[in-house]
Design a protein around this motif. Structure first.
Motif, mmCIF file in Angstrom:
data_model
loop_
_atom_site.group_PDB
_atom_site.id
_atom_site.type_symbol
_atom_site.label_atom_id
_atom_site.label_comp_id
_atom_site.label_asym_id
_atom_site.label_seq_id
_atom_site.Cartn_x
_atom_site.Cartn_y
_atom_site.Cartn_z
ATOM 1 N N ASN A 390 0.955 -1.216 -0.081
ATOM 2 C CA ASN A 390 -0.008 0.032 -0.121
ATOM 3 C C ASN A 390 0.856 1.067 -0.178
ATOM 4 O O ASN A 390 0.439 2.209 -0.702
ATOM 5 N N ASN A 391 1.939 1.315 0.974
ATOM 6 C CA ASN A 391 2.748 2.463 0.852
ATOM 7 C C ASN A 391 3.492 2.633 -0.622
ATOM 8 O O ASN A 391 3.774 3.569 -1.115
ATOM 9 N N LEU A 393 2.273 1.708 -3.475
ATOM 10 C CA LEU A 393 1.309 2.068 -4.177
ATOM 11 C C LEU A 393 1.090 3.527 -4.159
ATOM 12 O O LEU A 393 0.810 4.438 -5.270
ATOM 13 N N SER A 394 1.145 3.919 -2.906
ATOM 14 C CA SER A 394 0.863 5.405 -2.345
ATOM 15 C C SER A 394 1.916 6.277 -3.143
ATOM 16 O O SER A 394 1.656 7.229 -3.697
ATOM 17 N N LYS A 396 3.835 5.437 -5.602
ATOM 18 C CA LYS A 396 3.628 5.191 -6.944
ATOM 19 C C LYS A 396 2.651 6.277 -7.594
ATOM 20 O O LYS A 396 2.719 6.893 -8.596
ATOM 21 N N ASP A 397 1.736 6.212 -6.822
ATOM 22 C CA ASP A 397 0.556 7.071 -7.001
ATOM 23 C C ASP A 397 0.940 8.604 -7.039
ATOM 24 O O ASP A 397 0.500 9.452 -7.757
ATOM 25 N N ASP A 398 1.638 8.913 -5.978
ATOM 26 C CA ASP A 398 2.186 10.324 -5.924
ATOM 27 C C ASP A 398 3.266 10.505 -7.088
ATOM 28 O O ASP A 398 3.155 11.671 -7.902
ATOM 29 N N ILE A 400 3.107 9.118 -10.048
ATOM 30 C CA ILE A 400 2.161 8.933 -11.088
ATOM 31 C C ILE A 400 1.682 10.491 -11.273
ATOM 32 O O ILE A 400 1.527 11.152 -12.505
ATOM 33 N N ALA A 401 0.853 10.981 -10.203
ATOM 34 C CA ALA A 401 0.367 12.255 -9.971
ATOM 35 C C ALA A 401 1.308 13.213 -10.328
ATOM 36 O O ALA A 401 1.053 14.433 -11.014
ATOM 37 N N ASN A 402 2.492 13.249 -9.822
ATOM 38 C CA ASN A 402 3.747 14.101 -10.149
ATOM 39 C C ASN A 402 3.886 14.175 -11.816
ATOM 40 O O ASN A 402 3.988 15.207 -12.556
#
Length: 423
Positions: A390-391, A393-394, A396-398, A400-402
């Motif tokens: 989860n961390n 992925l979080s 990664k999400d950050d 990807i968002a960037n």
């Protein structure tokens, strides 16, 4: 022919014990005579057919003999002094009232009790006082048969029985003088009941009821009533039998058979000589009475002891029965205990199987707990890995968002540059 008489009439059966008085008395019912309703019951081994003896009259006779110190087995006659004692003790009025009671519902009554022969002087005064017409039937039986019967029933010596027979016969003959009377030989009655009943009917002025006679012949009389049968001359062979007894029996047997009669003029002299001869034996007879009384007391003691022994044996039998019941109960309890032990063994086997099963289940439970622990550890591990994922992925999400943000910024810059280029 019918006889009409308003007076109360009485038939008295006299005779020695064991002489067929019961059978003769029973025959009187075929002549319409009442025997009353209070009769002595039959006794097995004694009088199986019945005594036909009034209990109340029997009881007062026993009481009277006891009152004057006599007994049924005494050879000696009741004296005038003893007779007076009975009057003084109130027996006269009691006997009068008793006979009145017996005649309350009948005009012709009959009774027998061999004791009456001894007490006849007393009873004759009662009959006279009441104004009763009396007839007598004198029972006769071979003294040998009587002696054998008394020996079997009471243990009497033959000599005693012979003198006792003579005493009863002479007292019956002497006491019935001047009254209607006849002698009935018991053996003749068994052989020819109708003939003997016709003789009784004639003397007592009665009539035969054929239906009742038939019942008497077919249902009552049988040859088993005679336990012994002796010829008249057999008596001469018995060395214990006094000559006087032989003479009297042979003479009376001829009278009973119709060869002669009680009413013959010279018979009264014969009777007087017999009585005189009998009285001359007074000392011997008294010794017989004393001896018989001692024997009776001894027999009573033996019977009492026998009764005690019998009661003891019954008690022992009862105890043995209780012991048998106890043993049976113990056996039943033992069987029940064996069944219970078998049941307990079955239960123990079941319990052992249950314990093995429980142990198996406990092992399975332990293994299950161990597996659960391992699964929990794995789950906890998975939870840790899941948290790490989860961390990541979080992150990664950050990223990807960037990147998207940077992309958008680049697109916007490109569009701006494009606009600058165009312009």
């Amino acid at each position: 022919m019918k006889y009409n008489n308003p007076k109360k009439r009485l038939v008295v059966v006299l005779g020695m014990h064991r002489s067929g008085t019961s059978a003769i008395t029973r025959s009187l019912e075929a002549l319409g005579v009442s025997l009353g309703s209070h009769l002595m019951p039959p006794v097995e081994g004694n009088n199986e057919k019945g005594f036909f003896e009034d209990i109340d009259i029997n009881a007062i006779n026993i009481e009277m003999l006891n009152a004057v110190g006599s007994n049924w087995f005494f050879v000696s006659a009741i004296s005038k002094q003893q007779k007076e004692q009975l009057f003084e003790q109130g027996f006269f009025l009691r006997a009068v009232e008793l006979l009145r009671e017996k005649f309350e519902h009948t005009d012709i009554f009959a009774f027998k009790d061999p004791r009456v022969a001894k007490l006849l002087p007393f009873w004759k005064d009662i009959f006279s006082h009441l104004g009763i017409e009396v007839s007598y039937v004198l029972a006769l039986r071979n003294p040998l048969s009587v002696a054998q019967s008394l020996s079997k029933r009471d243990g009497f010596l033959s000599t005693h029985s012979h003198w006792l027979w003579l005493s009863h016969v002479l007292e019956s003959l002497h006491g019935s003088v001047d009254k209607p009377r006849l002698i009935v030989n018991f053996d003749n009655l068994i052989q020819s009941p109708r003939k003997e009943l016709l003789r009784i009917a004639e003397i007592c002025q009665l009539e035969i009821d054929d239906d009742k006679l038939k019942i008497y012949e077919e249902s009552f009389l049988d040859h088993s009533l005679r336990h012994t049968i002796y010829a008249d001359n057999d008596l001469m062979l018995d060395i214990s039998c006094p000559q006087l007894v032989q003479d009297v029996y042979i003479r009376l047997a001829s009278i009973a058979s119709g060869e002669s009669s009680l009413e013959e003029p010279h018979f009264e002299n014969e009777l007087a000589n017999w009585i005189l001869n009998f009285s001359s034996q007074k000392t011997t007879l008294r010794l017989i009475d004393i001896q018989s009384e001692k024997i009776s007391d001894l027999s009573a003691t033996i019977k009492k002891n026998d009764a005690l022994i019998s009661n003891f044996n019954e008690h022992v039998t009862g105890l043995n029965s209780l012991l048998s019941e106890r043993d049976l109960h113990i056996s039943e309890l033992s069987s029940t205990i064996l069944e219970k032990d078998a049941h307990i063994m079955g239960l123990n086997s079941t319990i052992a199987e249950r314990d093995v099963r429980i142990e198996e289940l406990n092992s399975l439970a332990i293994e299950r707990e161990k597996l659960i622990t391992e699964l929990n550890d794995l789950i906890n591990l998975n939870k840790s890995d899941f948290s790490s994922h989860n961390n990541i992925l979080s992150i990664k999400d950050d990223i990807i968002a960037n990147l998207i943000k940077e992309k958008n910024e680049c697109v916007n810059e490109i569009e701006r540059l494009n606009k600058v280029i165009i312009y």
